[in-house]
Design a protein around this motif. Sequence first.
Motif, mmCIF file in Angstrom:
data_model
loop_
_atom_site.group_PDB
_atom_site.id
_atom_site.type_symbol
_atom_site.label_atom_id
_atom_site.label_comp_id
_atom_site.label_asym_id
_atom_site.label_seq_id
_atom_site.Cartn_x
_atom_site.Cartn_y
_atom_site.Cartn_z
ATOM 1 N N SER A 20 0.838 -1.206 0.000
ATOM 2 C CA SER A 20 0.000 0.000 0.000
ATOM 3 C C SER A 20 0.869 1.251 0.000
ATOM 4 O O SER A 20 2.018 1.225 0.453
ATOM 5 N N TRP A 21 0.297 2.340 -0.537
ATOM 6 C CA TRP A 21 0.963 3.653 -0.583
ATOM 7 C C TRP A 21 -0.122 4.706 -0.412
ATOM 8 O O TRP A 21 -1.062 4.769 -1.207
ATOM 9 N N ASP A 22 -0.009 5.508 0.620
ATOM 10 C CA ASP A 22 -0.948 6.604 0.869
ATOM 11 C C ASP A 22 -0.127 7.871 1.067
ATOM 12 O O ASP A 22 0.543 8.018 2.081
ATOM 13 N N GLU A 23 -0.154 8.771 0.079
ATOM 14 C CA GLU A 23 0.645 9.993 0.117
ATOM 15 C C GLU A 23 -0.254 11.220 0.104
ATOM 16 O O GLU A 23 -1.144 11.330 -0.729
ATOM 17 N N GLN A 24 0.006 12.123 1.045
ATOM 18 C CA GLN A 24 -0.762 13.367 1.151
ATOM 19 C C GLN A 24 0.183 14.542 1.383
ATOM 20 O O GLN A 24 1.280 14.370 1.918
ATOM 21 N N THR A 25 -0.283 15.730 0.981
ATOM 22 C CA THR A 25 0.490 16.927 1.277
ATOM 23 C C THR A 25 0.457 17.177 2.779
ATOM 24 O O THR A 25 -0.374 16.617 3.500
ATOM 25 N N TRP A 26 1.373 18.020 3.243
ATOM 26 C CA TRP A 26 1.457 18.270 4.677
ATOM 27 C C TRP A 26 0.177 18.886 5.221
ATOM 28 O O TRP A 26 -0.106 18.783 6.408
ATOM 29 N N ASP A 27 -0.636 19.507 4.366
ATOM 30 C CA ASP A 27 -1.913 20.054 4.841
ATOM 31 C C ASP A 27 -3.078 19.091 4.587
ATOM 32 O O ASP A 27 -4.245 19.471 4.696
ATOM 33 N N GLY A 28 -2.771 17.819 4.238
ATOM 34 C CA GLY A 28 -3.792 16.786 4.187
ATOM 35 C C GLY A 28 -4.464 16.525 2.857
ATOM 36 O O GLY A 28 -5.372 15.709 2.780
ATOM 37 N N ARG A 29 -4.045 17.195 1.783
ATOM 38 C CA ARG A 29 -4.656 16.955 0.474
ATOM 39 C C ARG A 29 -3.995 15.772 -0.229
ATOM 40 O O ARG A 29 -2.804 15.539 -0.052
#
Length: 146
Positions: A20-29
Amino acid sequence: MRWKVCRMSIHASGTLEMKSWDEQTWDGRPHQEVSGRKFTVASVTNVFRGDIEGDSTLRYLMAHADDSTCETVGLEHVVGRIGERTGSFVLRHIGSFQDGVAEDTWTVVPDSGTGELAGLRGTGGCVWAETGATFTLDYEVEALTP
């Protein structure tokens, strides 16, 4: 007979499978919603196969210069076995992604080994490409000798 502790150096290699890979910006987007420069955090799960067998959880901090390159740092907790020894340990990652290939160098975090992997030391790395992912780890473990 008196036994003494010595350190044995061993080379390990094998493959990695990303589960699995879940990547988000530091502000959660979601990272795909932001193009160009961005800072992201990724939560990853992997399966090690080969001289290391086990499951891991990895957290990356990533600095994307654009949509095709980035620099990464991370910590990965591995649970499984190396050779005949079982336990867990933590790998410190420093890496980059460029031209479709991700490369990381690893260091076993000192004193992170548990169970039969207590005292584990080592360095290595992995390469992720379209054809798959491979790893190497040159490590030392303690052994008793007469």
